[in-house]
Enzyme design. Structure first.
Site, PDB file in Angstrom:
ATOM      1  N   CYS A 115      -5.249  -9.782 -12.527  1.00  0.00           N
ATOM      2  CA  CYS A 115      -5.482  -8.389 -12.940  1.00  0.00           C
ATOM      3  C   CYS A 115      -4.853  -8.063 -14.299  1.00  0.00           C
ATOM      4  CB  CYS A 115      -4.960  -7.436 -11.876  1.00  0.00           C
ATOM      5  SG  CYS A 115      -5.747  -7.665 -10.284  1.00  0.00           S
ATOM      6  N   HIS A 240      -3.457  -0.858 -15.338  1.00  0.00           N
ATOM      7  CA  HIS A 240      -4.298  -1.486 -14.320  1.00  0.00           C
ATOM      8  C   HIS A 240      -4.435  -0.521 -13.145  1.00  0.00           C
ATOM      9  CE1 HIS A 240      -6.016  -4.104 -11.476  1.00  0.00           C
ATOM     10  NE2 HIS A 240      -4.912  -4.363 -10.809  1.00  0.00           N
ATOM     11  N   ASN A 270      -9.824  -1.116  -7.249  1.00  0.00           N
ATOM     12  CA  ASN A 270      -9.182  -2.102  -8.123  1.00  0.00           C
ATOM     13  C   ASN A 270     -10.233  -3.116  -8.585  1.00  0.00           C
ATOM     14  OD1 ASN A 270      -7.806  -4.314  -9.154  1.00  0.00           O
ATOM     15  ND2 ASN A 270      -6.148  -4.221  -7.652  1.00  0.00           N
TER      16      ASN A 270
HETATM   17  N1  COA Z   1      -6.463   1.773   7.426  1.00  0.00           N
HETATM   18  C1  COA Z   1      -5.625   2.210   8.398  1.00  0.00           C
HETATM   19  N2  COA Z   1      -4.460   1.604   8.652  1.00  0.00           N
HETATM   20  C2  COA Z   1      -4.135   0.522   7.920  1.00  0.00           C
HETATM   21  C3  COA Z   1      -4.983   0.025   6.913  1.00  0.00           C
HETATM   22  C4  COA Z   1      -6.184   0.696   6.684  1.00  0.00           C
HETATM   23  N3  COA Z   1      -7.051   0.309   5.715  1.00  0.00           N
HETATM   24  N4  COA Z   1      -4.383  -1.051   6.341  1.00  0.00           N
HETATM   25  C5  COA Z   1      -3.216  -1.230   6.980  1.00  0.00           C
HETATM   26  N5  COA Z   1      -3.067  -0.287   7.939  1.00  0.00           N
HETATM   27  C6  COA Z   1      -1.962  -0.077   8.860  1.00  0.00           C
HETATM   28  C7  COA Z   1      -1.135  -1.335   9.074  1.00  0.00           C
HETATM   29  O1  COA Z   1      -1.705  -2.159  10.065  1.00  0.00           O
HETATM   30  C8  COA Z   1       0.194  -0.757   9.496  1.00  0.00           C
HETATM   31  O2  COA Z   1       0.115  -0.410  10.843  1.00  0.00           O
HETATM   32  P1  COA Z   1       1.373  -0.606  11.816  1.00  0.00           P
HETATM   33  O3  COA Z   1       2.441   0.287  11.245  1.00  0.00           O
HETATM   34  O4  COA Z   1       0.832  -0.164  13.141  1.00  0.00           O
HETATM   35  O5  COA Z   1       1.726  -2.054  11.726  1.00  0.00           O
HETATM   36  C9  COA Z   1       0.286   0.534   8.699  1.00  0.00           C
HETATM   37  O6  COA Z   1      -1.039   0.847   8.295  1.00  0.00           O
HETATM   38  C10 COA Z   1       1.180   0.426   7.491  1.00  0.00           C
HETATM   39  O7  COA Z   1       0.838  -0.751   6.792  1.00  0.00           O
HETATM   40  P2  COA Z   1       1.494  -1.115   5.419  1.00  0.00           P
HETATM   41  O8  COA Z   1       0.911  -2.410   4.944  1.00  0.00           O
HETATM   42  O9  COA Z   1       2.982  -1.007   5.511  1.00  0.00           O
HETATM   43  O10 COA Z   1       0.963   0.097   4.529  1.00  0.00           O
HETATM   44  P3  COA Z   1       1.319   0.458   3.072  1.00  0.00           P
HETATM   45  O11 COA Z   1       1.784   1.842   2.979  1.00  0.00           O
HETATM   46  O12 COA Z   1       2.154  -0.599   2.407  1.00  0.00           O
HETATM   47  O13 COA Z   1      -0.122   0.445   2.366  1.00  0.00           O
HETATM   48  C11 COA Z   1      -1.375  -0.976   0.921  1.00  0.00           C
HETATM   49  C12 COA Z   1      -0.848  -0.768   2.321  1.00  0.00           C
HETATM   50  C13 COA Z   1      -2.142  -2.273   0.891  1.00  0.00           C
HETATM   51  C14 COA Z   1      -2.284   0.190   0.576  1.00  0.00           C
HETATM   52  C15 COA Z   1      -0.174  -0.996  -0.067  1.00  0.00           C
HETATM   53  O14 COA Z   1       0.814  -1.873   0.412  1.00  0.00           O
HETATM   54  C16 COA Z   1      -0.569  -1.429  -1.442  1.00  0.00           C
HETATM   55  O15 COA Z   1      -1.365  -0.782  -2.098  1.00  0.00           O
HETATM   56  N6  COA Z   1       0.014  -2.539  -1.952  1.00  0.00           N
HETATM   57  C17 COA Z   1      -0.322  -3.046  -3.257  1.00  0.00           C
HETATM   58  C18 COA Z   1      -1.628  -3.774  -3.190  1.00  0.00           C
HETATM   59  C19 COA Z   1      -2.207  -4.040  -4.547  1.00  0.00           C
HETATM   60  O16 COA Z   1      -2.192  -3.188  -5.395  1.00  0.00           O
HETATM   61  N7  COA Z   1      -2.755  -5.242  -4.741  1.00  0.00           N
HETATM   62  C20 COA Z   1      -3.372  -5.636  -5.943  1.00  0.00           C
HETATM   63  C21 COA Z   1      -2.371  -5.822  -7.018  1.00  0.00           C
HETATM   64  S1  COA Z   1      -3.144  -6.271  -8.512  1.00  0.00           S
END
Ligand code: COA
Length: 316
Positions: A115, A240, A270
């Site tokens: 990215c 980004h 993204n």
């Molecule tokens: N819808 C509903 N629930 C979801 C879900 C979705 N799409 N994806 C995950 N969950 C759930 C998980 O299973 C978890 O449930 P649990 O508490 O029962 O285990 C809960 O939501 C929290 O998950 P978590 O991974 O801690 O959420 P988060 O707040 O970290 O958000 C992302 C997840 C992926 C949105 C976030 O971590 C993120 O954006 N990270 C960066 C990713 C990124 O930018 N990648 C590219 C970089 S170039």
């Protein structure tokens, strides 16, 4: 490594972008997997993304738009750099297809820095200009829907397809320049975000989030310090487009505001290496940047790689 101020003029002679027709909304995803518009919007800021198309097709459309807006004869392009993590084929580079369709026979290559790729491309292109080239087409293009598993709610919600392109020119009439830059990699974080051959994208979302905030802050600050520029002096930040919460956390520490920022992720998700030039095109079309303004680009992604670059803007 943080770059020194090069004494060569830089002009963004044309900017363009392309998105595939097919829109995939959060509600569409909620019908496919256990998620909701509310969850996705709250955690990421994304409302919809585009899917379909090919990386070369989107790159050609964005490249053509940038060339048309520059007003130059395409034959005057002396090099094509295509940043992508989703090439059409394992070989040759997708840039060869793009060059063919744009009627170009100049040098081309694909650049893979995930990215952050488009920011790497900007530094590479600036190096070519310093070597005496006059005009370069720099594109970021992706079809991320080929890489994600649409049964995995933790990744499928984040990504989309698209392309953005700029014609970069070095001419004596330009008052623009690349003031400072910073590129880096922490290969120890490779396990956080990767895609193997024949498998879909793997991501540790929480850790990627944490590290992303930290590298965006560090890299942006290094680039600003190198040029002796304060956050409030920057007219536009073009980051980004991964997650609005990553930007909000980083901006708090850097002293930027969301009003200073080009944001399209609500409409695109993204789009990896394409996201910065797509957001730049949106800002340029909305007249958010004038000649002489300071513009900061900052990218981050798998590797983990990151890059930032500060330019004094000179547009078409
Ligand atoms: N819808 C509903 N629930 C979801 C879900 C979705 N799409 N994806 C995950 N969950 C759930 C998980 O299973 C978890 O449930 P649990 O508490 O029962 O285990 C809960 O939501 C929290 O998950 P978590 O991974 O801690 O959420 P988060 O707040 O970290 O958000 C992302 C997840 C992926 C949105 C976030 O971590 C993120 O954006 N990270 C960066 C990713 C990124 O930018 N990648 C590219 C970089 S170039």
């Amino acid at each position: 490594m943080t770059g020194n101020r090069p004494a060569i003029p830089l002009r963004f002679s044309g900017v363009g972008s392309a998105l595939p027709q097919k829109v995939l909304t959060n509600d569409d995803l909620s019908a496919m997997m256990d998620t909701s518009d509310e969850w996705i919007t709250e955690r990421t800021g994304i409302k919809e993304r585009r899917i379909g198309g090919s990386t070369s097709g989107l790159a050609i459309e964005a490249g053509q738009a940038a060339i048309t807006r520059s007003g130059f004869d395409p034959a005057s392009i002396e090099h094509v750099v295509l940043a992508t993590t989703t090439p059409d084929k394992r070989m040759p580079g997708t840039s060869a297809t793009v060059a063919r369709e744009l009627g170009l026979t100049c040098g081309t290559f694909d650049l893979q820095a995930a990215c952050a790729g488009w920011v790497y491309g900007l530094i590479v292109a600036n190096g070519f200009l310093a070597q005496g080239m006059e005009r370069i087409l720099l594109i970021g293009a992706e079809t991320m829907d080929r890489m994600v598993d649409f049964t995995d709610r933790s990744t499928a919600i984040l990504f989309g397809n698209g392309a953005g392109a700029v014609v970069l020119e070095s001419s004596d009439q330009s008052n623009g320049e690349l003031l400072s830059w910073d590129l880096g990699t922490d290969g120890d974080l490779l396990h956080l975000l990767y895609t193997d051959y024949e498998s879909s994208l793997h991501m540790d979302g929480r850790e990627v989030f944490r590290k992303a905030v930290s590298v965006v802050v560090d890299s942006s600050q290094k680039t600003l310090d190198k040029a002796g520029v304060r956050a409030e002096e920057v007219k536009l930040v073009v980051p980004h487009q991964a997650n609005i919460r990553i930007l909000e956390s980083a901006w708090k520490r850097l002293g930027f505001s969301i009003d200073q920022t080009a944001v399209v992720l609500d409409r695109t998700g993204n789009t990896s290496a394409a996201s910065i030039p797509i957001a730049l095109d949106d800002a340029v079309q909305k007249d958010r940047v004038d000649d002489g303004d300071l513009v900061l680009f900052v990218g981050f992604g798998a590797g983990m790689t990151w890059g930032s670059a500060l330019v004094r803007w000179h547009g078409n």
